[in-house]
Design an enzyme around this catalytic site. Structure first.
Site, PDB file in Angstrom:
ATOM      1  N   ARG A 110       0.832  -1.210   0.000  1.00 32.49           N
ATOM      2  CA  ARG A 110       0.000   0.000   0.000  1.00 32.49           C
ATOM      3  C   ARG A 110       0.864   1.256   0.000  1.00 32.49           C
ATOM      4  NH1 ARG A 110      -4.734  -2.087   0.001  1.00 32.49           N
ATOM      5  NH2 ARG A 110      -4.975  -4.081   1.059  1.00 32.49           N
ATOM      6  N   ASP A 111       0.421   2.249  -0.794  1.00 32.72           N
ATOM      7  CA  ASP A 111       1.114   3.530  -0.823  1.00 32.72           C
ATOM      8  C   ASP A 111       0.960   4.202   0.538  1.00 32.72           C
ATOM      9  OD1 ASP A 111       1.942   5.630  -3.391  1.00 32.72           O
ATOM     10  OD2 ASP A 111       1.575   6.493  -1.407  1.00 32.72           O
ATOM     11  N   ASN A 118       4.823   6.506 -13.443  1.00 27.27           N
ATOM     12  CA  ASN A 118       5.521   7.754 -13.741  1.00 27.27           C
ATOM     13  C   ASN A 118       6.992   7.453 -14.004  1.00 27.27           C
ATOM     14  OD1 ASN A 118       3.189   9.371 -13.166  1.00 27.27           O
ATOM     15  ND2 ASN A 118       3.575   9.020 -10.992  1.00 27.27           N
ATOM     16  N   VAL A 135      10.287   8.229  -6.859  1.00 25.05           N
ATOM     17  CA  VAL A 135      11.155   7.140  -6.389  1.00 25.05           C
ATOM     18  C   VAL A 135      11.737   6.408  -7.611  1.00 25.05           C
ATOM     19  CG1 VAL A 135      11.285   5.034  -5.015  1.00 25.05           C
ATOM     20  CG2 VAL A 135       9.715   6.864  -4.330  1.00 25.05           C
ATOM     21  N   HIS A 167       7.742   1.442 -10.356  1.00 17.12           N
ATOM     22  CA  HIS A 167       6.525   1.090  -9.630  1.00 17.12           C
ATOM     23  C   HIS A 167       5.319   1.462 -10.463  1.00 17.12           C
ATOM     24  CE1 HIS A 167       7.891   5.108  -8.467  1.00 17.12           C
ATOM     25  NE2 HIS A 167       6.613   5.454  -8.358  1.00 17.12           N
TER      26      HIS A 167
HETATM   27  P1  5GP Z   1       5.978   8.440  -7.956  1.00 13.51           P
HETATM   28  O1  5GP Z   1       5.696   9.904  -7.834  1.00 13.51           O
HETATM   29  O2  5GP Z   1       7.448   8.133  -7.946  1.00 13.51           O
HETATM   30  O3  5GP Z   1       5.248   7.793  -9.096  1.00 13.51           O
HETATM   31  O4  5GP Z   1       5.316   7.771  -6.683  1.00 13.51           O
HETATM   32  C1  5GP Z   1       6.008   7.429  -5.525  1.00 13.51           C
HETATM   33  C2  5GP Z   1       4.977   6.961  -4.515  1.00 13.51           C
HETATM   34  O5  5GP Z   1       5.651   6.323  -3.466  1.00 13.51           O
HETATM   35  C3  5GP Z   1       4.144   8.094  -3.909  1.00 13.51           C
HETATM   36  O6  5GP Z   1       2.767   7.860  -4.173  1.00 13.51           O
HETATM   37  C4  5GP Z   1       4.481   8.019  -2.415  1.00 13.51           C
HETATM   38  O7  5GP Z   1       3.366   8.280  -1.586  1.00 13.51           O
HETATM   39  C5  5GP Z   1       4.981   6.594  -2.263  1.00 13.51           C
HETATM   40  N1  5GP Z   1       5.957   6.427  -1.193  1.00 13.51           N
HETATM   41  C6  5GP Z   1       7.058   7.196  -0.949  1.00 13.51           C
HETATM   42  N2  5GP Z   1       7.740   6.712   0.091  1.00 13.51           N
HETATM   43  C7  5GP Z   1       7.064   5.605   0.524  1.00 13.51           C
HETATM   44  C8  5GP Z   1       7.295   4.668   1.588  1.00 13.51           C
HETATM   45  O8  5GP Z   1       8.261   4.758   2.351  1.00 13.51           O
HETATM   46  N3  5GP Z   1       6.390   3.666   1.711  1.00 13.51           N
HETATM   47  C9  5GP Z   1       5.316   3.519   0.877  1.00 13.51           C
HETATM   48  N4  5GP Z   1       4.489   2.498   1.080  1.00 13.51           N
HETATM   49  N5  5GP Z   1       5.080   4.387  -0.127  1.00 13.51           N
HETATM   50  C10 5GP Z   1       5.940   5.416  -0.302  1.00 13.51           C
END
Ligand code: 5GP
Length: 122
Positions: A34-35, A93, A102, A106
């Site tokens: 889960r996010d 993304n 990140v 994902h």
């Molecule tokens: P991006 O913007 O790279 O597509 O999405 C990164 C996602 O990772 C974001 O929705 C953010 O909330 C999630 N995220 C960042 N750090 C963590 C973490 O430590 N644990 C979890 N479960 N999600 C994370």
């Protein structure tokens, strides 16, 4: 282009067990969890266990077994989270223009509410 993977990114730490996560399912090659900052009632992140930076990196260089496993887990998450009927969105993304936070591939699986139009204008 060559891909440089940073093994200090937060999802690499999750995969090494250095940071906890709320796991939805796990297979040989894939983890779904889960996010931490859910943007919908269902917001699950699906990641390959291998060191892939983004979707094109994975699609071009992962093994067939990894790709099949990853794709199948996305389907299983949709099923397990009950979003097949009501609909959902799968997003990945990548890079600067994609505003990737990140740098470990994902896919976001989002559902459980009307998600609106795909992109905001501008
Ligand atoms: P991006 O913007 O790279 O597509 O999405 C990164 C996602 O990772 C974001 O929705 C953010 O909330 C999630 N995220 C960042 N750090 C963590 C973490 O430590 N644990 C979890 N479960 N999600 C994370």
């Amino acid at each position: 282009m060559s891909y440089e993977y940073d093994d200090q990114n937060i999802f690499a730490k999750i995969l090494r067990g250095e940071i906890p996560n709320d796991t939805v399912m796990e297979t040989e090659h894939t983890l779904a969890f889960r996010d931490i900052s859910a943007q919908a009632p269902v917001h699950v992140l699906v990641i390959p266990k291998g060191p892939y930076v983004c979707y094109d990196h994975f699609a071009l260089e992962a093994s067939d077994a990894e790709i099949v496993d990853f794709t199948r887990v996305i389907g299983e998450v949709c099923k397990a989270e009950g979003v097949q009927e009501g609909g959902y969105r799968v997003i990945s993304n990548a890079g600067r223009a994609g505003v990737q936070e990140v740098p470990h591939l994902h896919v976001h699986v989002l559902g459980g509410r009307n998600l609106g139009r795909m992109l905001a204008k501008g």
